[in-house]
Design an enzyme around this catalytic site. Sequence first.
Site, short mmCIF file in Angstrom:
data_model
loop_
_atom_site.label_atom_id
_atom_site.label_comp_id
_atom_site.label_asym_id
_atom_site.label_seq_id
_atom_site.Cartn_x
_atom_site.Cartn_y
_atom_site.Cartn_z
N ARG A 57 68.51 16.50 -31.79
CA ARG A 57 69.70 15.77 -31.33
C ARG A 57 70.37 14.94 -32.42
NH1 ARG A 57 66.16 15.26 -26.75
NH2 ARG A 57 66.95 16.50 -25.00
N LYS A 84 83.42 18.17 -40.25
CA LYS A 84 83.53 19.41 -39.47
C LYS A 84 82.37 20.32 -39.85
CE LYS A 84 88.36 20.21 -38.27
NZ LYS A 84 89.49 21.16 -38.47
N GLU A 105 93.43 25.23 -51.13
CA GLU A 105 93.32 24.00 -50.35
C GLU A 105 93.96 22.82 -51.08
OE1 GLU A 105 92.33 23.73 -47.32
OE2 GLU A 105 90.93 25.33 -46.86
N HIS A 112 92.53 32.32 -40.56
CA HIS A 112 91.32 32.65 -39.80
C HIS A 112 91.44 34.02 -39.14
CE1 HIS A 112 89.93 28.18 -39.26
NE2 HIS A 112 89.73 28.64 -40.48
N ARG A 168 95.06 15.05 -37.57
CA ARG A 168 94.14 15.85 -38.40
C ARG A 168 94.43 17.34 -38.31
NH1 ARG A 168 87.49 15.36 -38.98
NH2 ARG A 168 87.32 17.02 -40.53
N LYS A 180 92.43 13.41 -47.42
CA LYS A 180 91.64 13.81 -46.25
C LYS A 180 90.96 12.61 -45.61
CE LYS A 180 88.80 17.36 -44.31
NZ LYS A 180 88.14 18.67 -44.49
N HIS A 201 87.80 32.47 -47.89
CA HIS A 201 88.53 31.56 -47.00
C HIS A 201 89.82 31.06 -47.66
CE1 HIS A 201 89.34 28.47 -44.06
NE2 HIS A 201 89.28 27.53 -44.99
N ASN A 215 95.16 21.88 -41.01
CA ASN A 215 94.97 23.31 -40.75
C ASN A 215 96.16 24.16 -41.17
OD1 ASN A 215 92.30 23.39 -39.45
ND2 ASN A 215 93.27 22.17 -37.85
N HIS A 224 95.72 27.88 -41.76
CA HIS A 224 94.43 28.31 -41.22
C HIS A 224 94.57 29.17 -39.97
CE1 HIS A 224 93.14 25.33 -44.08
NE2 HIS A 224 91.88 25.52 -43.79
N GLU A 273 90.31 15.40 -34.52
CA GLU A 273 91.45 16.30 -34.50
C GLU A 273 92.22 16.27 -33.17
OE1 GLU A 273 91.66 20.92 -35.23
OE2 GLU A 273 90.98 19.93 -37.05
#
Length: 359
Positions: free
Chosen positions: A118, A140, A182, A249, A238, A224, A262, A242, A245, A234
């Site tokens: 946990r 993330k 990026e 993606h 935030r 960032k 990526h 992306n 992306h 997000e």
Amino acid sequence: MLELSVNLGERSYPIYIAQNNLTDSPNLSNILAGRKVVIVSNETIAPIYLDKFTSQLPNNDFLSCIIPDGEQFKSLEYFEFINRFLLEHNCGRDTCLIALGGGVIGDLTGFVAACYQRGIDFIQVPTTLLSQVDSSVGGKTAVNHPLGKNMIGAFYQPKAVYIDNNTLNTLPSREFAAGIAEVIKYGLIYDVDFFKYIEDNVAEIKAHNSEQLSQIIYRCCEIKAEIVAQDEKEAGLRALLNLGHTFGHAIEAEMGYGNWLHGEAVATGMVLASQLAYQRGKLSEAELKRIVNLIAEFELPVSAPASMSCDDFVKHMVKDKKNKQGVIRFIIPSKFGGCELVDDVTQQELEELFKLHAN
């Protein structure tokens, strides 16, 4: 040594940027005091940097869990592999994981840390440009699934991020360029002066000027950190990180994880998002050309795979995490140096976009 913080109250943590962080990581001994240490790395990075990094550990006492190198291994299978390793070695809640590698290692290790018993502590030691400027900061963590990238994961912050830009000296040129995608993104979403700085210093950046790279990494992390501090999970702001992306993606999922890096997919995604903004009158033709030209300067792809149709993109984009009530939401430039989230892009607009893009 450059230092900044991600300010999240009790979950705040430092980012250290220097050329000797692999062998002299500030405050590391304090973070690891009295803990079991497990370093997660891959078969490419571990032979180069594992001994260097662990030379500074107290009594050199650690376990190492090494996985294959590649985006395809950021999976539930290797999430289970690392958890099994921890269980087999009787690792408790006092264990601290250290992610030594690029974005795959960082995302995977962070997700394990978020879930194992946990939640246990972890530290990011990113060794690629893309992970140094982006994925190691902000918490993330995730694994990929054949039906979507980063669809299974958690927001879980590290205890610290140690960036040593000397690791970029062993980075293949293709991986370095992928990280630059990026970097360019930060200029487009937040800082037009930073975008111009990249334009003006392409040759020096390609030559891996260490001082310059440190400043570039610092500025990306600074942007960032500012955004994450305002919107950790997000909910709004935030999402602008992306840019590129949503399209990117889709390319990664359709073409097979690892076939397009990526950063390469994000580069093409930024071109598509910018072309969509141009169609909508948000960018001038000259601004669109600046974006495309800068991406191309770093030998990054500016065209979508010829084998992908509009429908191929849409079938993946309908699963995007930003979507609400089944509506695809896109990040597009709202101006040069600023972006917005839009949810009213029609199928006709997308078909027109891909038709123009193909030409």
